[in-house]
Write an enzyme that holds these catalytic residues in place. Sequence first.
Site, mmCIF file in Angstrom:
data_model
loop_
_atom_site.group_PDB
_atom_site.id
_atom_site.type_symbol
_atom_site.label_atom_id
_atom_site.label_comp_id
_atom_site.label_asym_id
_atom_site.label_seq_id
_atom_site.Cartn_x
_atom_site.Cartn_y
_atom_site.Cartn_z
ATOM 1 C CG ASP A 68 -2.693 -5.488 6.411
ATOM 2 O OD1 ASP A 68 -3.160 -5.011 7.311
ATOM 3 O OD2 ASP A 68 -3.247 -5.850 5.560
ATOM 4 C CD GLU A 69 -5.790 -1.004 7.763
ATOM 5 O OE1 GLU A 69 -6.232 0.107 7.300
ATOM 6 O OE2 GLU A 69 -6.313 -1.886 8.002
ATOM 7 C CG ASP A 127 -4.152 -0.835 3.519
ATOM 8 O OD1 ASP A 127 -3.533 -2.027 3.837
ATOM 9 O OD2 ASP A 127 -5.214 -0.833 3.037
#
EC number: 2.7.7.7
Length: 366
Positions: free
Chosen positions: A110-111, A16
């Site tokens: 983003d993860e 993350d």
Amino acid sequence: MNEMTPTPIRKIVHVDMDAFYASVEQRDNPELRGLPLAVGGSAARGVVAAASYEARAFGVHSAMPSVTAKRKCPDLIFVPPRFEVYKAVSQQIREIFADYTPLIEPLSLDEAYLDVTENLKGMAVATEIALEIRAKIKQVTGLNASAGISYNKFLAKMASDLNKPNGQAVITPKNGPGFVETLPVKKFHGVGPATAERMRKYGIETGLDLKSKSLAFLQEHFGKPGPYFYGIARGIDDRQVRPDRIRKSVGAEDTFAEDIDDLECATAELKPLADKVWRYCEAQGIGGKTVTVKIKYSDFTQATRSRSATVPFANMADVFDAASALLATVYPFKRSVRLLGVTLSSLTNDQPSDTTEGPPQLDLNL
């Protein structure tokens, strides 16, 4: 008596990025480093898309109205989002993941989950893989990432929050069930605010409380997610990392500078939203059978209306027509309209055909 072969313990890493959008902006503009920053619009009807850790210290967070954020942090700096840049950086990060495993399940820009049980580097220790990946992300992008390592997706996701920012944590099979017991259910991934409030009414506030409830009870009161809740309360989550996971829905929404009372004006606002959704679907080669319109009123109450077709919608015009018809079902508006959204769901990899004679047959599902 035949001995059963034990199922190998999986090694799952959840990576993350830390304050991703805001961190990209601070990376690209050194003058913003160390300052409270929000990515989003500063106008009266703006919303915070992301907040730097300096801004979070004041209580600013994503999805917060910009006026509220500014009140909490008078020195807050607003920067407009640059999604093309964020997508390019996300692709760099994805390429780093691919050096270690093909089993990558992105959750957003983003993860992502990574299954490194069998990995391309032949590394035995998942924590070392996570350390290497985070170091490479820093080297290539200049950004910090956090990671969670565990034997299933739920616990890996929970672990990635434990040592943020720029850290990582491990939850082992031995510690997993005990970790879950002490955790408030409102912090569980997959338990939203409304579900957490319903759980509280049944006396469920921690993982231990959840564990005390039978499978039958959870199915009766929480429906389809009941077995999932039953499992995670015991540190059990059998979901696999799915690199081919298709999105469940594609949506776009807009908050207006001024509230809308007129149906014609509101309908016109649906067109760019339908167009944005359709362009994404075309680019990805997917189609959808269900259109949903979201209406948020001036008092922040909201309503949704949906229609499902027997075949995927063939073009943007059909999506817009369906959305327009749905919006008309709530007119006259009970209050002025603050926000509208259009979502296409029941997604499929089947390419929609634009040669269909007439619009697809619709079933009304209000």
